[in-house]
Design an enzyme around this catalytic site. Structure first.
Site, mmCIF file in Angstrom:
data_model
loop_
_atom_site.group_PDB
_atom_site.id
_atom_site.type_symbol
_atom_site.label_atom_id
_atom_site.label_comp_id
_atom_site.label_asym_id
_atom_site.label_seq_id
_atom_site.Cartn_x
_atom_site.Cartn_y
_atom_site.Cartn_z
ATOM 1 N N ARG A 216 22.224 19.912 45.532
ATOM 2 C CA ARG A 216 23.573 20.118 46.056
ATOM 3 C C ARG A 216 24.311 21.103 45.159
ATOM 4 N NH1 ARG A 216 24.888 15.399 49.526
ATOM 5 N NH2 ARG A 216 22.814 14.890 50.328
ATOM 6 N N GLU A 218 27.178 21.725 44.022
ATOM 7 C CA GLU A 218 28.501 21.116 43.912
ATOM 8 C C GLU A 218 29.409 22.019 43.091
ATOM 9 O OE1 GLU A 218 29.484 18.463 45.403
ATOM 10 O OE2 GLU A 218 27.640 17.370 45.929
ATOM 11 N N ARG A 224 30.410 12.130 38.465
ATOM 12 C CA ARG A 224 29.448 11.487 39.352
ATOM 13 C C ARG A 224 28.696 12.442 40.270
ATOM 14 N NH1 ARG A 224 34.352 11.328 41.395
ATOM 15 N NH2 ARG A 224 34.598 11.286 43.648
ATOM 16 N N HIS A 225 28.862 13.753 40.051
ATOM 17 C CA HIS A 225 28.139 14.742 40.854
ATOM 18 C C HIS A 225 27.228 15.602 39.991
ATOM 19 C CE1 HIS A 225 31.458 13.918 43.691
ATOM 20 N NE2 HIS A 225 30.536 14.154 44.595
ATOM 21 N N SER A 360 24.867 6.324 51.720
ATOM 22 C CA SER A 360 25.456 6.370 53.047
ATOM 23 C C SER A 360 24.344 6.320 54.072
ATOM 24 C CB SER A 360 26.372 7.574 53.237
ATOM 25 O OG SER A 360 25.680 8.743 52.963
#
Ligand code: AMO
Length: 434
Positions: A216, A218, A224-225, A360
């Site tokens: 990712r 980000e 937390r990423h 998720s």
């Protein structure tokens, strides 16, 4: 053994019962102490620490001199006699007869012995040495238990482990966070998740899972990423999102039980009590979460994903594990299935711990025509998903699944606030090495 020295015992096996036996240890010089006529070497191996001690009058003058020259973190072979010793840690020690320096170390760049070592950046710059410290050792031994518990739990539930490509042609989780790579004469991307493959595979194997890297890009620099994560993905035919949440109940319960059973020592090293999870994990809907926010007077955007402010406010009421379900369709990816009779909400969930999102998942759209419409309504071009859509013409079962960030779960289990503590070699906007 190529270097000709065979280990007879691990550090943890040096017990009073061995008193008088000849032993050979292999390990790292953790610490050394000099007490006049006695020189102590603390030897560390994968099982822990053991004290080796040389008495000036028992060893050769050469060895006595050499002992003080060894630097910490050198690899040593220690031959000696085990001796019960109430003062020694573990109740026994090794009286040194011979020591061989297998691989010398320079002065270590960070302190391996101390509880509070250097700041996180310095530790990460020197990660391989940092990983020898008690805390990271505990964290990554727990991670190994977690991965193994997840594998056995999913396999017991009929899932097979699969491995899907990480160099891919199209985005699955939105274009913004995509890394591109030169792929011969064209551009390819690093996979953000195995979403499309795992869905397709339900039509061949019904139940699949994968533990693999996801990438990712980000932009935000948060605790937390990361840019590269290990994701646990599972997907099952003939399940809906409620079934998947029940599956996750069982998975979290199994993981917690395994860590409590197998990692007592590691939990203690991290200052953690035994972990607890009550199942079934509570499920609240997005609309219920919104009511909580309204009651607390916390502002939020209509039908949007929650930000940190909203999640922190919710976590004041919902402390441990909980699910938020039935999210606004517009705020979820195209593959989440809208609720029947209420298409503005979809059959989806996030698994939370406090304000941290761990996983998720959703029931997926399994009708090709509707899936195309959902792509278009999210501004995606169905043409770029041609190979994916094709399989919906050949018996695609109804299916559902989840994606769980392994590091996020590990943060919760180990009580760490920064994801970089629980990833061996974290990658973020600033860090590409080591
Ligand atoms: P999602 O994008 O929510 O869903 O990702 C799933 C879980 O992966 C973790 N995660 C991250 N962890 C650290 N750093 C990041 N940059 C990062 N991005 C994601 C989170 C998150 O809950 N395909 C869907 C899953 C599915 O529906 O099956 C997906 O990727 O813990």
């Amino acid at each position: 053994m190529t270097f000709g020295i065979k280990r007879t015992h691990l550090a943890s096996e040096i017990t009073p019962a061995l008193d008088g036996s000849q032993v050979t240890l292999l390990g790292w010089l953790h610490e050394k102490r000099d007490l006049g006529g006695l020189r102590f070497l603390l030897i560390r191996d994968r099982s822990g620490l053991v004290q080796a001690v040389a008495a000036k009058k028992e060893v050769s003058p050469e060895l006595w001199e050499e002992l003080s020259s060894f630097k910490r973190e050198s690899v040593l072979a220690v031959k000696g006699i085990a001796k019960a010793s109430p003062q020694a840690p573990g109740g026994a020690e090794v009286r040194i007869r011979e020591v061989l320096l297998i691989s010398p170390s320079e002065d270590p760049p960070i302190d391996v012995v101390g509880k509070t070592s250097a700041d996180l950046d310095t530790r990460l710059d020197n990660r391989i040495v940092d990983l020898r410290r008690v805390e990271p050792q505990a964290i990554f031994r727990i991670q190994s238990t977690v991965a193994s518990a997840i594998r056995s739990y999913l396999r017991e539930n009929g899932f097979i482990e699969v491995f899907t490509p990480k160099i891919i042609a199209t985005a699955t989780e939105g274009g913004a966070s995509l890394f591109s790579v030169f792929y011969y004469d064209r551009i390819a991307y690093l996979s953000q998740s195995p979403q499309l493959y795992k869905e397709q595979l339900t039509s061949a194997f019904e139940r699949v899972f994968e533990i693999a890297p996801a990438f990712r890009a980000e932009e935000s620099d948060t605790q937390r990423h990361l840019s590269e994560i290990t994701m646990v993905d599972a997907e099952a035919a003939f399940m809906d999102y409620q079934d998947v949440m029940s599956l996750l109940d069982g998975l979290v319960e199994r993981v917690v039980k395994a860590v409590n059973e197998e990692n007592r020592r590691e939990l203690r090293a991290l200052g953690r009590e035994a972990l607890e999870v009550k199942v079934p994990i509570p499920r609240i809907t997005y609309d219920e979460a919104v009511s909580i926010l309204d009651r607390k007077g916390v502002e939020h955007e209509k039908d949007a994903d929650f930000g940190t402010v909203q999640l922190k406010a919710l976590s004041e009421e919902l402390r441990d594990f909980y699910f938020i379900t039935d999210w606004p369709t517009a705020a979820r990816p195209f593959y989440a299935k809208p609720l029947e009779g209420r298409p503005e909400r979809c059959e989806s969930f996030d698994l939370m711990y406090g304000w941290i999102e761990l996983a998720s998942g959703a029931t997926r759209v399994n009708d090709g025509k509707l899936l195309k419409e959902r792509m278009s309504s999210q501004g995606l071009n169905p043409d770029s998903f041609k190979t994916h859509l094709k399989w919906f013409n050949y018996g695609m079962p109804p299916h559902s699944g989840f994606g769980l960030g392994l590091a996020r779960l590990l943060m919760v289990l180990t009580g760490k606030d920064n994801i970089r503590e629980v990833v061996m070699f974290p990658r973020d906007k600033r860090r590409l090495e080591p």
